[in-house]
Scaffold this motif. Structure first.
Motif, PDB file in Angstrom:
ATOM      1  N   ASP A   7     -15.187  21.921 -41.987  1.00 15.69           N
ATOM      2  CA  ASP A   7     -16.000  21.990 -43.196  1.00 15.69           C
ATOM      3  C   ASP A   7     -16.104  23.450 -43.622  1.00 15.69           C
ATOM      4  O   ASP A   7     -16.759  24.259 -42.962  1.00 15.69           O
ATOM      5  N   ALA A   8     -15.455  23.771 -44.729  1.00 13.84           N
ATOM      6  CA  ALA A   8     -15.410  25.160 -45.176  1.00 13.84           C
ATOM      7  C   ALA A   8     -16.790  25.702 -45.551  1.00 13.84           C
ATOM      8  O   ALA A   8     -17.011  26.917 -45.543  1.00 13.84           O
ATOM      9  N   GLU A   9     -17.720  24.791 -45.863  1.00  8.89           N
ATOM     10  CA  GLU A   9     -19.061  25.211 -46.278  1.00  8.89           C
ATOM     11  C   GLU A   9     -20.005  25.418 -45.095  1.00  8.89           C
ATOM     12  O   GLU A   9     -21.115  25.924 -45.260  1.00  8.89           O
ATOM     13  N   PHE A  10     -19.578  25.003 -43.908  1.00  7.65           N
ATOM     14  CA  PHE A  10     -20.454  25.088 -42.743  1.00  7.65           C
ATOM     15  C   PHE A  10     -20.117  26.319 -41.905  1.00  7.65           C
ATOM     16  O   PHE A  10     -18.957  26.561 -41.564  1.00  7.65           O
ATOM     17  N   GLY A  11     -21.147  27.072 -41.535  1.00  8.27           N
ATOM     18  CA  GLY A  11     -20.941  28.236 -40.686  1.00  8.27           C
ATOM     19  C   GLY A  11     -20.008  29.241 -41.327  1.00  8.27           C
ATOM     20  O   GLY A  11     -20.112  29.558 -42.524  1.00  8.27           O
ATOM     21  N   THR A  12     -19.062  29.708 -40.545  1.00  4.80           N
ATOM     22  CA  THR A  12     -18.110  30.702 -41.058  1.00  4.80           C
ATOM     23  C   THR A  12     -16.865  30.053 -41.656  1.00  4.80           C
ATOM     24  O   THR A  12     -16.017  30.747 -42.222  1.00  4.80           O
ATOM     25  N   GLY A  13     -16.734  28.741 -41.480  1.00  3.86           N
ATOM     26  CA  GLY A  13     -15.545  28.055 -41.970  1.00  3.86           C
ATOM     27  C   GLY A  13     -14.374  28.142 -41.015  1.00  3.86           C
ATOM     28  O   GLY A  13     -13.287  27.629 -41.302  1.00  3.86           O
ATOM     29  N   ALA A  14     -14.579  28.787 -39.872  1.00  6.22           N
ATOM     30  CA  ALA A  14     -13.558  28.865 -38.815  1.00  6.22           C
ATOM     31  C   ALA A  14     -14.150  28.245 -37.555  1.00  6.22           C
ATOM     32  O   ALA A  14     -15.294  28.541 -37.185  1.00  6.22           O
ATOM     33  N   VAL A  15     -13.380  27.391 -36.907  1.00  5.87           N
ATOM     34  CA  VAL A  15     -13.887  26.643 -35.757  1.00  5.87           C
ATOM     35  C   VAL A  15     -12.996  26.871 -34.537  1.00  5.87           C
ATOM     36  O   VAL A  15     -11.765  26.721 -34.626  1.00  5.87           O
ATOM     37  N   LYS A  16     -13.606  27.265 -33.422  1.00  7.54           N
ATOM     38  CA  LYS A  16     -12.863  27.358 -32.163  1.00  7.54           C
ATOM     39  C   LYS A  16     -12.528  25.946 -31.693  1.00  7.54           C
ATOM     40  O   LYS A  16     -13.377  25.046 -31.755  1.00  7.54           O
ATOM     41  N   ILE A  17     -11.318  25.736 -31.234  1.00 14.49           N
ATOM     42  CA  ILE A  17     -10.879  24.408 -30.818  1.00 14.49           C
ATOM     43  C   ILE A  17     -10.655  24.392 -29.315  1.00 14.49           C
ATOM     44  O   ILE A  17      -9.819  25.119 -28.785  1.00 14.49           O
ATOM     45  N   THR A  18     -11.457  23.559 -28.638  1.00 13.05           N
ATOM     46  CA  THR A  18     -11.389  23.430 -27.173  1.00 13.05           C
ATOM     47  C   THR A  18     -11.145  21.956 -26.845  1.00 13.05           C
ATOM     48  O   THR A  18     -12.079  21.207 -26.550  1.00 13.05           O
ATOM     49  N   PRO A  19      -9.913  21.501 -26.895  1.00 15.16           N
ATOM     50  CA  PRO A  19      -9.613  20.068 -26.782  1.00 15.16           C
ATOM     51  C   PRO A  19     -10.134  19.380 -25.520  1.00 15.16           C
ATOM     52  O   PRO A  19     -10.410  18.190 -25.537  1.00 15.16           O
ATOM     53  N   ALA A  20     -10.283  20.132 -24.425  1.00  8.94           N
ATOM     54  CA  ALA A  20     -10.706  19.507 -23.165  1.00  8.94           C
ATOM     55  C   ALA A  20     -12.220  19.409 -23.032  1.00  8.94           C
ATOM     56  O   ALA A  20     -12.716  18.805 -22.079  1.00  8.94           O
ATOM     57  N   HIS A  21     -12.970  19.973 -23.991  1.00  4.82           N
ATOM     58  CA  HIS A  21     -14.416  20.026 -23.810  1.00  4.82           C
ATOM     59  C   HIS A  21     -15.232  19.624 -25.045  1.00  4.82           C
ATOM     60  O   HIS A  21     -16.429  19.878 -25.095  1.00  4.82           O
ATOM     61  N   ASP A  22     -14.600  18.993 -26.005  1.00  2.22           N
ATOM     62  CA  ASP A  22     -15.316  18.512 -27.182  1.00  2.22           C
ATOM     63  C   ASP A  22     -14.527  17.358 -27.791  1.00  2.22           C
ATOM     64  O   ASP A  22     -13.305  17.483 -27.999  1.00  2.22           O
ATOM     65  N   PRO A  23     -15.189  16.229 -28.083  1.00  2.86           N
ATOM     66  CA  PRO A  23     -14.460  15.062 -28.604  1.00  2.86           C
ATOM     67  C   PRO A  23     -13.787  15.305 -29.946  1.00  2.86           C
ATOM     68  O   PRO A  23     -12.679  14.812 -30.187  1.00  2.86           O
ATOM     69  N   ASN A  24     -14.439  16.051 -30.838  1.00  2.65           N
ATOM     70  CA  ASN A  24     -13.814  16.349 -32.132  1.00  2.65           C
ATOM     71  C   ASN A  24     -12.626  17.291 -31.961  1.00  2.65           C
ATOM     72  O   ASN A  24     -11.572  17.115 -32.591  1.00  2.65           O
ATOM     73  N   ASP A  25     -12.811  18.285 -31.089  1.00  2.00           N
ATOM     74  CA  ASP A  25     -11.711  19.206 -30.809  1.00  2.00           C
ATOM     75  C   ASP A  25     -10.534  18.468 -30.169  1.00  2.00           C
ATOM     76  O   ASP A  25      -9.366  18.816 -30.400  1.00  2.00           O
ATOM     77  N   TYR A  26     -10.862  17.472 -29.357  1.00  2.00           N
ATOM     78  CA  TYR A  26      -9.797  16.685 -28.720  1.00  2.00           C
ATOM     79  C   TYR A  26      -8.910  16.033 -29.787  1.00  2.00           C
ATOM     80  O   TYR A  26      -7.675  16.084 -29.700  1.00  2.00           O
ATOM     81  N   GLU A  27      -9.553  15.434 -30.797  1.00  2.00           N
ATOM     82  CA  GLU A  27      -8.796  14.766 -31.851  1.00  2.00           C
ATOM     83  C   GLU A  27      -7.951  15.770 -32.634  1.00  2.00           C
ATOM     84  O   GLU A  27      -6.805  15.479 -32.993  1.00  2.00           O
ATOM     85  N   VAL A  28      -8.517  16.932 -32.906  1.00  2.00           N
ATOM     86  CA  VAL A  28      -7.750  17.988 -33.585  1.00  2.00           C
ATOM     87  C   VAL A  28      -6.560  18.391 -32.716  1.00  2.00           C
ATOM     88  O   VAL A  28      -5.434  18.563 -33.206  1.00  2.00           O
ATOM     89  N   GLY A  29      -6.812  18.521 -31.416  1.00  2.00           N
ATOM     90  CA  GLY A  29      -5.754  18.901 -30.490  1.00  2.00           C
ATOM     91  C   GLY A  29      -4.612  17.909 -30.448  1.00  2.00           C
ATOM     92  O   GLY A  29      -3.434  18.294 -30.374  1.00  2.00           O
ATOM     93  N   VAL A  30      -4.952  16.614 -30.506  1.00  2.00           N
ATOM     94  CA  VAL A  30      -3.920  15.577 -30.506  1.00  2.00           C
ATOM     95  C   VAL A  30      -3.071  15.689 -31.768  1.00  2.00           C
ATOM     96  O   VAL A  30      -1.832  15.596 -31.713  1.00  2.00           O
ATOM     97  N   ARG A  31      -3.723  15.922 -32.905  1.00  2.00           N
ATOM     98  CA  ARG A  31      -2.972  16.028 -34.170  1.00  2.00           C
ATOM     99  C   ARG A  31      -2.021  17.219 -34.181  1.00  2.00           C
ATOM    100  O   ARG A  31      -0.955  17.170 -34.787  1.00  2.00           O
ATOM    101  N   HIS A  32      -2.415  18.291 -33.501  1.00  2.00           N
ATOM    102  CA  HIS A  32      -1.609  19.528 -33.530  1.00  2.00           C
ATOM    103  C   HIS A  32      -0.880  19.801 -32.219  1.00  2.00           C
ATOM    104  O   HIS A  32      -0.330  20.892 -32.030  1.00  2.00           O
TER     105      HIS A  32
END
Length: 340
Positions: free
Chosen positions: A267-292
């Protein structure tokens, strides 16, 4: 014979139900027609640690109506009854009892002795549910009563899993789960209570862009997980970061480099608009990790201490101690932007 002045439903219901159960009124075999069609229904097994509520009563009534209707139509019917072992709930109850009565933990008495205590608890307290089902008057076949830990059922479950695996319908892979570092077991989503900590903090960490004087700021409530970051994500339509997509981050406190990726999850409007991705420790990050196709880097042991992937400086630290140290190190490097 003296007739009671008033009707006692409790006494009448118990007497009638005992008679029905003893005479096998609810078994399929009561129907002697060899050509009768069959009808069977399985009660969703209630947890052995609990007691029935109005939701159960409604569900059981509907199932019993169907069963009795089919029985009257001449079907050979089976309403199968049983209870669920409710693994985590039962373990918790026995753990509490052990602590209260003997001031001990499951680890103090060992796995085998604790398992024996669990079975003993089930035998002593597990009849509440079955007694309530009898009070409901359900036309279930008690001669076929089942418990989800019965060896025959466990064998059936294993056989089904093996068949599904051999036929290619299931596979083994890594997934995000709810893990309890105290009991060292997986928890279902239903067994997890989410709470928002009032004293929670948001840490703004700066990540240097390789071969550049630019830095990306990410906000996180769990700084210690940055040691397992495998990417930083931005929204593909966020003009602030368009020129950075595809470039590389020199991940602080590690020797690793991670990519800057574009994903609409951000979400570009939330926070800084940049998100650290930790696929092994967050369910949303996991999904991003699978896509990439990102690496799933687990940085914690089963007891919630940091593992060898974090480096000698952090290995063995409790996650909260590691959190403090990561923040301290970022501050020393001048990469801690702020704490909210």
């Amino acid at each position: 014979m003296e007739i009671a002045k008033s009707y006692n439903p409790k006494e009448a219901e118990e007497t009638h139900y005992q008679t029905w159960e003893a005479s096998g009124c609810f078994t399929p075999e009561i129907n002697k027609d060899p050509d009768a069609e069959t009808f069977s229904i399985v009660i969703p097994p209630p947890n052995v640690t609990g007691s029935l509520h109005m939701g159960h009563a409604l569900q059981h009534t509907l199932m019993d109506v169907l069963t009795r209707w089919k029985r009257m139509l001449g079907y050979k019917t089976l309403f199968l009854v049983g209870v669920d072992h409710a693994g985590i709930s039962t373990q918790l109850m026995v753990t509490r009892q052990l602590k209260k009565d003997e001031h001990k933990t499951p680890q103090d008495i060992g796995r085998e002795a604790f398992t024996e205590r669990v079975w003993a608890w089930k035998e002593k307290y597990g009849n509440t549910i079955t007694n309530q089902i009898r009070r409901e008057g359900l036309s279930v076949d008690w001669s076929r009563e089942r418990f989800t830990m019965d060896e025959s059922l466990s064998k059936a479950v294993r056989e089904v899993f093996v068949r599904l695996y051999e036929e290619g319908w299931i596979y083994r892979g890594k997934r995000i789960v709810n893990w309890c570092p105290k009991d060292k077991t997986v928890l279902s989503d239903l067994e997890v209570k989410e709470e928002t900590r009032k004293d929670g903090k948001l840490f703004y960490l700066q990540y240097p862009v390789k071969d550049s004087d630019k830095k990306l700021t990410v906000a996180t409530t769990r700084p210690e997980t940055m040691l397992g970051d495998t990417a930083v994500a931005v929204n593909p339509d966020d003009e602030r970061y368009t020129d950075l997509i595809g470039q590389t981050i020199a991940l602080p406190l590690t020797t690793r480099e991670i990519p800057i990726i574009a994903d609409e999850y951000v979400d570009a409007e939330f926070g800084t608009g940049a998100v650290k991705i930790t696929p092994a420790h967050d369910p949303n990050d996991y999904e991003v990790g699978v896509r990439h196709n990102l690496e799933q880097l687990n940085v914690m042991n089963t007891d919630a201490t940091m593992n060898s992937e974090t480096g000698a400086e952090f290995e063995g630290l409790d996650r909260y101690a590691a959190r403090e140290k990561v923040v301290e190190k970022f501050e020393e490097l001048g990469l801690l932007e702020k704490i909210d």
